[in-house]
Design a protein around this motif. Sequence first.
Motif, PDB file in Angstrom:
ATOM      1  N   ALA A   1       0.826  -1.209   0.000  1.00  0.00           N
ATOM      2  CA  ALA A   1       0.000   0.000   0.000  1.00  0.00           C
ATOM      3  C   ALA A   1       0.863   1.262   0.000  1.00  0.00           C
ATOM      4  CB  ALA A   1      -0.921  -0.009   1.219  1.00  0.00           C
ATOM      5  N   LEU A   2       1.954   1.247   0.758  1.00  0.00           N
ATOM      6  CA  LEU A   2       2.842   2.411   0.780  1.00  0.00           C
ATOM      7  C   LEU A   2       3.463   2.679  -0.578  1.00  0.00           C
ATOM      8  CD1 LEU A   2       4.670   1.917   4.205  1.00  0.00           C
ATOM      9  CD2 LEU A   2       3.208   3.846   3.580  1.00  0.00           C
ATOM     10  N   ALA A   3       3.725   1.619  -1.334  1.00  0.00           N
ATOM     11  CA  ALA A   3       4.370   1.770  -2.637  1.00  0.00           C
ATOM     12  C   ALA A   3       3.510   2.566  -3.614  1.00  0.00           C
ATOM     13  CB  ALA A   3       4.697   0.404  -3.215  1.00  0.00           C
ATOM     14  N   VAL A   4       2.200   2.584  -3.406  1.00  0.00           N
ATOM     15  CA  VAL A   4       1.299   3.297  -4.332  1.00  0.00           C
ATOM     16  C   VAL A   4       0.674   4.525  -3.683  1.00  0.00           C
ATOM     17  CG1 VAL A   4       0.807   1.231  -5.686  1.00  0.00           C
ATOM     18  CG2 VAL A   4      -0.632   1.768  -3.711  1.00  0.00           C
ATOM     19  N   THR A   5       1.190   4.938  -2.534  1.00  0.00           N
ATOM     20  CA  THR A   5       0.659   6.114  -1.837  1.00  0.00           C
ATOM     21  C   THR A   5       1.601   7.289  -2.046  1.00  0.00           C
ATOM     22  OG1 THR A   5      -0.324   4.682  -0.139  1.00  0.00           O
ATOM     23  CG2 THR A   5      -0.151   7.032   0.371  1.00  0.00           C
ATOM     24  N   ALA A   6       1.070   8.381  -2.553  1.00  0.00           N
ATOM     25  CA  ALA A   6       1.884   9.552  -2.867  1.00  0.00           C
ATOM     26  C   ALA A   6       2.315  10.278  -1.597  1.00  0.00           C
ATOM     27  CB  ALA A   6       1.107  10.505  -3.770  1.00  0.00           C
ATOM     28  N   ALA A   7       3.410  11.028  -1.719  1.00  0.00           N
ATOM     29  CA  ALA A   7       3.958  11.751  -0.571  1.00  0.00           C
ATOM     30  C   ALA A   7       2.971  12.758  -0.001  1.00  0.00           C
ATOM     31  CB  ALA A   7       5.258  12.450  -0.972  1.00  0.00           C
ATOM     32  N   GLY A   8       2.087  13.283  -0.830  1.00  0.00           N
ATOM     33  CA  GLY A   8       1.130  14.280  -0.360  1.00  0.00           C
ATOM     34  C   GLY A   8      -0.087  13.711   0.337  1.00  0.00           C
ATOM     35  N   GLU A   9      -0.273  12.409   0.305  1.00  0.00           N
ATOM     36  CA  GLU A   9      -1.443  11.791   0.932  1.00  0.00           C
ATOM     37  C   GLU A   9      -1.142  11.506   2.404  1.00  0.00           C
ATOM     38  OE1 GLU A   9      -3.253   8.613  -1.398  1.00  0.00           O
ATOM     39  OE2 GLU A   9      -2.137   9.308  -3.154  1.00  0.00           O
ATOM     40  N   THR A  10      -1.123  12.562   3.196  1.00  0.00           N
ATOM     41  CA  THR A  10      -0.664  12.474   4.583  1.00  0.00           C
ATOM     42  C   THR A  10      -1.511  11.537   5.418  1.00  0.00           C
ATOM     43  OG1 THR A  10       0.114  14.752   4.398  1.00  0.00           O
ATOM     44  CG2 THR A  10      -0.056  13.835   6.607  1.00  0.00           C
ATOM     45  N   ARG A  11      -2.818  11.628   5.311  1.00  0.00           N
ATOM     46  CA  ARG A  11      -3.687  10.794   6.151  1.00  0.00           C
ATOM     47  C   ARG A  11      -3.477   9.315   5.861  1.00  0.00           C
ATOM     48  NH1 ARG A  11      -9.970  12.216   6.404  1.00  0.00           N
ATOM     49  NH2 ARG A  11      -9.020  14.044   7.406  1.00  0.00           N
ATOM     50  N   ALA A  12      -3.402   8.966   4.578  1.00  0.00           N
ATOM     51  CA  ALA A  12      -3.195   7.562   4.216  1.00  0.00           C
ATOM     52  C   ALA A  12      -1.836   7.065   4.701  1.00  0.00           C
ATOM     53  CB  ALA A  12      -3.318   7.386   2.707  1.00  0.00           C
ATOM     54  N   LEU A  13      -0.814   7.909   4.561  1.00  0.00           N
ATOM     55  CA  LEU A  13       0.521   7.522   5.033  1.00  0.00           C
ATOM     56  C   LEU A  13       0.519   7.282   6.541  1.00  0.00           C
ATOM     57  CD1 LEU A  13       2.837   9.938   2.997  1.00  0.00           C
ATOM     58  CD2 LEU A  13       2.657   7.468   2.712  1.00  0.00           C
ATOM     59  N   ASN A  14      -0.149   8.165   7.282  1.00  0.00           N
ATOM     60  CA  ASN A  14      -0.189   8.021   8.733  1.00  0.00           C
ATOM     61  C   ASN A  14      -0.907   6.743   9.156  1.00  0.00           C
ATOM     62  OD1 ASN A  14       1.165  10.431   8.956  1.00  0.00           O
ATOM     63  ND2 ASN A  14      -0.619  11.635   9.562  1.00  0.00           N
ATOM     64  N   GLU A  15      -1.997   6.421   8.473  1.00  0.00           N
ATOM     65  CA  GLU A  15      -2.735   5.198   8.809  1.00  0.00           C
ATOM     66  C   GLU A  15      -1.887   3.956   8.557  1.00  0.00           C
ATOM     67  OE1 GLU A  15      -6.283   5.365   6.517  1.00  0.00           O
ATOM     68  OE2 GLU A  15      -7.234   6.912   7.775  1.00  0.00           O
ATOM     69  N   LEU A  16      -1.179   3.958   7.434  1.00  0.00           N
ATOM     70  CA  LEU A  16      -0.321   2.815   7.119  1.00  0.00           C
ATOM     71  C   LEU A  16       0.859   2.730   8.084  1.00  0.00           C
ATOM     72  CD1 LEU A  16      -0.382   3.175   3.234  1.00  0.00           C
ATOM     73  CD2 LEU A  16      -1.375   1.288   4.546  1.00  0.00           C
ATOM     74  N   ALA A  17       1.410   3.889   8.456  1.00  0.00           N
ATOM     75  CA  ALA A  17       2.512   3.887   9.416  1.00  0.00           C
ATOM     76  C   ALA A  17       2.063   3.327  10.758  1.00  0.00           C
ATOM     77  CB  ALA A  17       3.048   5.306   9.588  1.00  0.00           C
ATOM     78  N   GLY A  18       0.888   3.714  11.213  1.00  0.00           N
ATOM     79  CA  GLY A  18       0.374   3.196  12.477  1.00  0.00           C
ATOM     80  C   GLY A  18       0.170   1.697  12.445  1.00  0.00           C
ATOM     81  N   ARG A  19      -0.328   1.198  11.326  1.00  0.00           N
ATOM     82  CA  ARG A  19      -0.511  -0.247  11.187  1.00  0.00           C
ATOM     83  C   ARG A  19       0.833  -0.970  11.216  1.00  0.00           C
ATOM     84  NH1 ARG A  19      -2.708  -4.698  12.507  1.00  0.00           N
ATOM     85  NH2 ARG A  19      -2.868  -6.271  10.881  1.00  0.00           N
TER      86      ARG A  19
END
Length: 988
Positions: free
Chosen positions: A64-82
């Motif tokens: 999921a991180l591989a297809v998430t752009a740097a500007g998508e902060t909320r999605a990045l944070n959710e994946l980081a928490g997981r």
Amino acid sequence: MYDTPLILKFDDIDAGMLPLVGGKAANLGVLTTAGLPVPPGLCVTTEAYRRVTEQAGLEEVLDALAVTAAGETRALNELAGRARELVLAAPVPADIADAVRRSAHGPVAVRSSATAEDLPHASFAGQQDTYLNVIGAAAVLDAVRRCWASLWSDRAVAYRAANGIDHRAVLAAVVIQEMVQSEVAGVMFTANPVTGRRREAVIDASPGLGEAVVSGAVNPDHFVVDTATGRITERRLGDKRLAVRSLPGGGVEHVETGMEGACVTDAQIRALAELGGRVEDHYGSPQDTEWAVDAGGALWLTQSRPITTLFPVPRHARPAGAGSAVAGAGRRTDPTARRTDRAAHLRSGGHAGPGASGGHAEPGGSGGHAGPGGSGPVGGEPGGARIYFSFSVAQGIYAPITPMGMSAFRLLSSSAAALLGVPVTDRLDGAPQFAEAAGRMFIDVTGMMRSRVGRVGLPRVLDVMEARSATVLRGLFDDPRFSVTQRSVRPALRRLVKNAIRFRIPARAAQALLKPEKAHRRAERLGVRLRAQLAAPADATALERLDHVERILGTRAVPLLPTVVPGPLAGFAMLGLAYRLLGDRARPGELQTVLRGLPHNVTTEMDLALWHLATRIRADREAVSLLLGTPAAELADRFGDGTLPGVVDRGLKEFLAVYGVRAVAEIDLGVPRWSEDPTHVIGVLANYLRLEDPALSPDALFARGAAEAVLMIKSLSARVGGVRGLIVRFALSRARALAGIRELPKFSMVTILAAMRAELVTIGTGLTTHGLLDSPQDIFFLTMEEVRTALTPTPGKTTPEQNAPAPSEGRTPAASRQSTPAPSGGSTPTAPGDAAPPYPATLRVLVSERREDAARERRRRHLPRVLLSDGTEPEAVATAAPVDGALTGTPASAGSVTGIARVVLDPVGAHLEPGEILVCPSTDPGWTPLFLTAGGLVMEMGGANSHGAVVAREYGIPAVVGVASATEHIVTGQRITLDGTSGMVITA
């Protein structure tokens, strides 16, 4: 069962172990081995992290991180928490847990050490966790687990995404280090991170543990020290109201403190600066360090990493083969006479020459810069300081120039130097004044600034080309290091007269004034001559093609340009004459009006040709629907396949046949031309199709501008009347007839570069066929010499793949270069074009590394206009923040407009609604098609006579250029007002 160690002591860690121990531990191991005062410690290697997390179930998160752009902060944070949850929940194998527990002796600091941490391009400062004063085996194991999990902190994941670092490629090691119970601690930069000045230590200090300073929780004491002399040049005491102290049972507490006076003595400050100098000398580059002083007064170094924000000091490559059998070969004038020796030297492992060391290498110890040619006094010594002007910035090029593009400019600069009578030791090294850093071109203007003529002339030229640079240079007039030493005007006058006579400039200028049509015909003949000379014979070998490229760039291209210059020179001279005759009778902006709708300007002719194509396409509804509803990149693919509607296909082919040599950042011959990739052109066509108001059509605006210019000439000449009025009318009419040709020299040069690019692609195709390159385009990430070496047969080796150099043993991976100390007298390359030795393995490996370096450099947001050889950026010292909601710049095109801003950093694929105000870093002719639908223009770079300003005037759109940090202060969608007469941009 497992051969890879789980635990390594600092003494056992070397610079090549980055993948196993991470950046922080690798640096601490290097410093320990060097005998520097580092508290003892060890590293829990990445092998432990790998084994713990291989069964943690991270794959889905990584996908999921591989297809998430740097500007998508909320999605990045959710994946980081997981990811953190998975790592913390993963069981720790018994052997790993036991190894960690056995490592817990006394109070320790437990710190993360990721494999993408403490690197030159990404420090990851504070992105992973640190735990202080950890006591007991269980507590240490828990801290290690939390350090592993901190690899997936929100900030670490966002930082990797922003820096283009693959999440899968990063592993975590952990440092366990003896705790220093410090009385005072802090941070020290061995170069000034604000001004860029090298060998100037900047120290922040506060009582207690260094965490208070590092985290920003305290206002520390601040000191600046001249490392060479030990002189404290700046002293500012903070209130130091908070300190972090260790607790007896483990952990830390924050306590209030009211210490008055400095928390460190002058002797300690000097000792810190001296220690910082030793660390910098060891690595060969400025360092960001953390330090502590214990209760016994001992000074400890707890961390060191490269300063990632400094812009490299420009350098002129030394002649390749210095000290070898070919040291004097560069003096030969026949470019083919020196090739065999030079190529043989490269194959024997000699220096790679220009481009291969191309970017930046920090000096190992002196902190100064060797002058042009690579020798001479360093920047810190009397008479040794240098001033570097960024030619890349002046040309509006933010991206790094490819190594082959840099090689081309070295040759061109050699030819220009020869015209000016400046000796050139080796054409491939370029003129003595040519320098580069971080893949950008610089010119050493020290000589000009120290001469009476240059000090007057250079800033005046820049006033109309790159006004902010002119201001910066004038700010150096009072610096005693750059005082005037050449007061006589005779040397400059002799060179000027010599070239004026050689190229018949006065006669041609006079002829252009009497009969402008002759200047136009001469310009047309230049185009014919270019087309006849540029192509190599169809049956030429690869080496013959390379000879042809070097011959054209090194001896033929530059001398063609003075044949065109007299026309526009005469035109602008007439504009200056009219300005003097009019005096205060001409109001601000009125003379700019005279230059609207200029004829014979190849750039505006190009833009209008594209507009006329859009007009023809508009009649075909199907074609219009296709262009407005399909991504430009897909349309470009269809154009290549021949499947676009006929009107589009034919029109694009006609346009590209004339202007396909152009591109954005076109002065770099490594950049694909529009004829190769028309994506940008197609995107602009789509923008044109959105313009529906006939009154705003570019051809109408151009015609209206031309009519206004004619009326203005009549008005201005009438104001003075009499003979003076007649002279004003004649002067302004000639200015309109001739000034437009000013764009032709650059178009001619771009035509030359495009032709040489085509020759190099042909050579690259051959190297690809022989398996040396993956793609013909890869040739642009090599230098001329490297290509010649690959093509030149050696005894017993007759094919290019046989001739390719063998892989170098012991090559340090690109990612770990910062953990490697510089060799004695040497340094570590960090910019596109760097490679030491010149062929680390194969050409493919070299190209791959340079592509990675270029990708990192493209993310660099700040480029200095002017840089001194001690690293100081004068503008950083003098720049003041904008006040009262107003940004100021240089008036470039008269008029005022209020509208919606559109910030565009890259014109390729940019969408600009009609009437929007274009806000951009800089422009070259590749940007100008966007101007046709813009309501106004704001540029960070440029002067009143830069390309963007000229075209804006001709289209009649208000423009302000040289606006500092405009793309940072203005956001897309913001309503702004710009006044092109006063140079003001109102954002409030």
